[in-house]
Design a protein around this motif. Structure first.
Motif, PDB file in Angstrom:
ATOM      1  N   UNK A   1      11.350   0.770 -11.418  1.00  0.00           N
ATOM      2  CA  UNK A   1       9.895   0.841 -11.993  1.00  0.00           C
ATOM      3  C   UNK A   1       9.109   0.437 -10.842  1.00  0.00           C
ATOM      4  N   UNK A   2       8.618   1.314 -10.324  1.00  0.00           N
ATOM      5  CA  UNK A   2       7.295   1.009  -9.332  1.00  0.00           C
ATOM      6  C   UNK A   2       5.943   0.173  -9.872  1.00  0.00           C
ATOM      7  N   UNK A   3       5.975   0.380 -11.198  1.00  0.00           N
ATOM      8  CA  UNK A   3       4.718  -0.218 -11.883  1.00  0.00           C
ATOM      9  C   UNK A   3       4.976  -1.883 -12.070  1.00  0.00           C
ATOM     10  N   UNK A   4       6.318  -2.354 -11.825  1.00  0.00           N
ATOM     11  CA  UNK A   4       6.547  -3.710 -12.215  1.00  0.00           C
ATOM     12  C   UNK A   4       5.767  -4.587 -11.060  1.00  0.00           C
ATOM     13  N   UNK A   5       5.599  -5.726 -11.322  1.00  0.00           N
ATOM     14  CA  UNK A   5       4.927  -6.646 -10.227  1.00  0.00           C
ATOM     15  C   UNK A   5       5.975  -6.625  -8.789  1.00  0.00           C
ATOM     16  N   UNK A   6       5.415  -6.247  -7.851  1.00  0.00           N
ATOM     17  CA  UNK A   6       6.045  -6.249  -6.366  1.00  0.00           C
ATOM     18  C   UNK A   6       6.638  -4.811  -6.509  1.00  0.00           C
ATOM     19  N   UNK A   7       6.867  -3.948  -7.063  1.00  0.00           N
ATOM     20  CA  UNK A   7       7.559  -2.755  -7.069  1.00  0.00           C
ATOM     21  C   UNK A   7       6.846  -1.763  -6.233  1.00  0.00           C
ATOM     22  N   UNK A   8       5.675  -1.884  -5.744  1.00  0.00           N
ATOM     23  CA  UNK A   8       5.358  -0.874  -4.662  1.00  0.00           C
ATOM     24  C   UNK A   8       4.767   0.150  -5.046  1.00  0.00           C
ATOM     25  N   UNK A   9       4.304   0.407  -6.357  1.00  0.00           N
ATOM     26  CA  UNK A   9       4.018   1.548  -6.987  1.00  0.00           C
ATOM     27  C   UNK A   9       3.203   1.291  -8.169  1.00  0.00           C
ATOM     28  N   UNK A  10       2.950   2.468  -8.778  1.00  0.00           N
ATOM     29  CA  UNK A  10       2.275   2.539 -10.415  1.00  0.00           C
ATOM     30  C   UNK A  10       0.841   2.808 -10.060  1.00  0.00           C
ATOM     31  N   UNK A  11       0.199   3.161 -11.132  1.00  0.00           N
ATOM     32  CA  UNK A  11      -1.449   3.210 -11.013  1.00  0.00           C
ATOM     33  C   UNK A  11      -2.117   2.420 -10.911  1.00  0.00           C
ATOM     34  N   UNK A  12      -1.557   0.904 -11.052  1.00  0.00           N
ATOM     35  CA  UNK A  12      -2.464  -0.054 -11.174  1.00  0.00           C
ATOM     36  C   UNK A  12      -1.943  -1.188 -10.281  1.00  0.00           C
ATOM     37  N   UNK A  13      -2.794  -2.229  -9.452  1.00  0.00           N
ATOM     38  CA  UNK A  13      -2.192  -3.111  -8.722  1.00  0.00           C
ATOM     39  C   UNK A  13      -2.338  -4.409  -9.633  1.00  0.00           C
TER      40      UNK A  13
ATOM     41  N   UNK B   1      -0.883  -8.557 -10.576  1.00  0.00           N
ATOM     42  CA  UNK B   1      -0.666 -10.019 -10.054  1.00  0.00           C
ATOM     43  C   UNK B   1       1.034  -9.625  -9.763  1.00  0.00           C
ATOM     44  N   UNK B   2       1.397 -10.334  -8.563  1.00  0.00           N
ATOM     45  CA  UNK B   2       2.602 -10.218  -8.192  1.00  0.00           C
ATOM     46  C   UNK B   2       2.862  -9.048  -7.115  1.00  0.00           C
ATOM     47  N   UNK B   3       2.039  -8.125  -7.013  1.00  0.00           N
ATOM     48  CA  UNK B   3       2.076  -6.950  -6.007  1.00  0.00           C
ATOM     49  C   UNK B   3       1.693  -7.305  -4.649  1.00  0.00           C
ATOM     50  N   UNK B   4       2.297  -6.733  -3.748  1.00  0.00           N
ATOM     51  CA  UNK B   4       1.916  -6.632  -2.467  1.00  0.00           C
ATOM     52  C   UNK B   4       1.006  -5.399  -1.899  1.00  0.00           C
ATOM     53  N   UNK B   5       0.234  -5.756  -0.585  1.00  0.00           N
ATOM     54  CA  UNK B   5      -0.332  -4.826  -0.182  1.00  0.00           C
ATOM     55  C   UNK B   5      -0.221  -4.810   1.204  1.00  0.00           C
ATOM     56  N   UNK B   6      -0.408  -3.693   2.306  1.00  0.00           N
ATOM     57  CA  UNK B   6      -0.756  -3.868   3.680  1.00  0.00           C
ATOM     58  C   UNK B   6      -1.948  -3.074   4.148  1.00  0.00           C
ATOM     59  N   UNK B   7      -2.300  -3.509   5.127  1.00  0.00           N
ATOM     60  CA  UNK B   7      -3.667  -2.862   5.661  1.00  0.00           C
ATOM     61  C   UNK B   7      -3.417  -1.275   6.180  1.00  0.00           C
ATOM     62  N   UNK B   8      -4.299  -0.483   5.688  1.00  0.00           N
ATOM     63  CA  UNK B   8      -3.969   1.005   6.148  1.00  0.00           C
ATOM     64  C   UNK B   8      -5.110   1.421   7.089  1.00  0.00           C
ATOM     65  N   UNK B   9      -5.757   0.442   7.467  1.00  0.00           N
ATOM     66  CA  UNK B   9      -6.747   0.983   8.296  1.00  0.00           C
ATOM     67  C   UNK B   9      -8.214   1.352   7.876  1.00  0.00           C
TER      68      UNK B   9
ATOM     69  N   UNK C   1      10.184  -5.310   1.014  1.00  0.00           N
ATOM     70  CA  UNK C   1      10.207  -5.141   2.160  1.00  0.00           C
ATOM     71  C   UNK C   1      10.814  -3.882   2.426  1.00  0.00           C
ATOM     72  N   UNK C   2      11.428  -3.172   1.015  1.00  0.00           N
ATOM     73  CA  UNK C   2      12.045  -1.961   1.118  1.00  0.00           C
ATOM     74  C   UNK C   2      11.325  -0.621   1.380  1.00  0.00           C
TER      75      UNK C   2
END
Length: 205
Positions: free
Chosen positions: A130-142, A144-152, A163-164
């Motif tokens: 379930x990519x939409x769950x907090x920390x899952x790395x996807x879904x259409x919304x960000x 609380x609990x989600x992680x992000x990285x700088x993409x430039x 980290x998967x």
């Protein structure tokens, strides 16, 4: 004291820019178009195309409505709206992906006149992941609990907190608030979430 900064990106699933300000994106979640079945639908589904509680199959270019008890059922509609994602309500936080439904003329139709209006369905996979769950790395919304990285270029994208994903997480959204000044002092990044608490306070990992 560490400077706080605002990052903005394009919404990958909906391919629509969020309102001006801090912007975030999900990535890796399936998105696509939905089409109606041409033949009469069995009882239990199809009275209204992709209504709340109904299911779809996964496809390479399109998604088809199928009975939720069938072998092809892959995801369930948890919210359904007319219009476009850009102009309509946000999908629920637990949404795994969004199906965009183009206006169609059919032999039947949810309006009784052989037409299906333009709209979108917020989908939840019947089985993990379930990519939409907090920390899952996807879904259409960000959320609380989600992680992000700088993409430039001052932009960030969502990635799995464990980290998967293809990119390691750099920040985690720890709180949702109504304005930036309500974020804790440890906030290193502001993330636009939308909804009643539109500002996400993210700390560096």
């Amino acid at each position: 004291m560490r400077n706080r900064r605002c990052a903005g990106v394009l919404v990958a699933v909906a391919v629509v820019l969020l309102p001006a300000g801090c912007r975030t994106s999900s990535s890796g979640a399936p998105a696509g178009s939905a089409r109606s079945t041409a033949s009469p639908a069995p009882a239990g589904y199809g009275a209204q195309f992709l209504a709340v509680g109904e299911c779809s199959s996964f496809g390479t270019a399109s998604f088809t409505e199928v009975p939720c008890t069938g072998e092809r059922a892959a995801a369930r509609v948890i919210a359904r709206y007319d219009g476009t994602v850009a102009d309509g309500p946000l999908c629920p936080p637990s949404t795994d992906f969004v199906l965009h439904i183009g206006a169609q003329r059919t032999g039947g139709g949810e309006d009784g006149d052989g037409t299906i209006p333009q709209g979108y369905a917020c989908m939840r996979n019947l089985e993990p992941p379930h990519p939409g769950d907090p920390g899952g790395g996807g879904g259409p919304r960000t959320v609380v609990g989600d992680c992000v990285y700088g993409s430039g270029h001052g932009q960030v994208r969502e990635t799995a907190c464990d980290g998967s994903g293809k990119r390691k997480p750099q920040y985690r959204v720890v709180r949702a608030v109504t304005s930036r000044d309500a974020c804790p002092a440890s906030t290193a990044l502001y993330v636009q979430l939308g909804g009643e608490q539109p500002v996400g306070c993210a700390r560096r990992l």
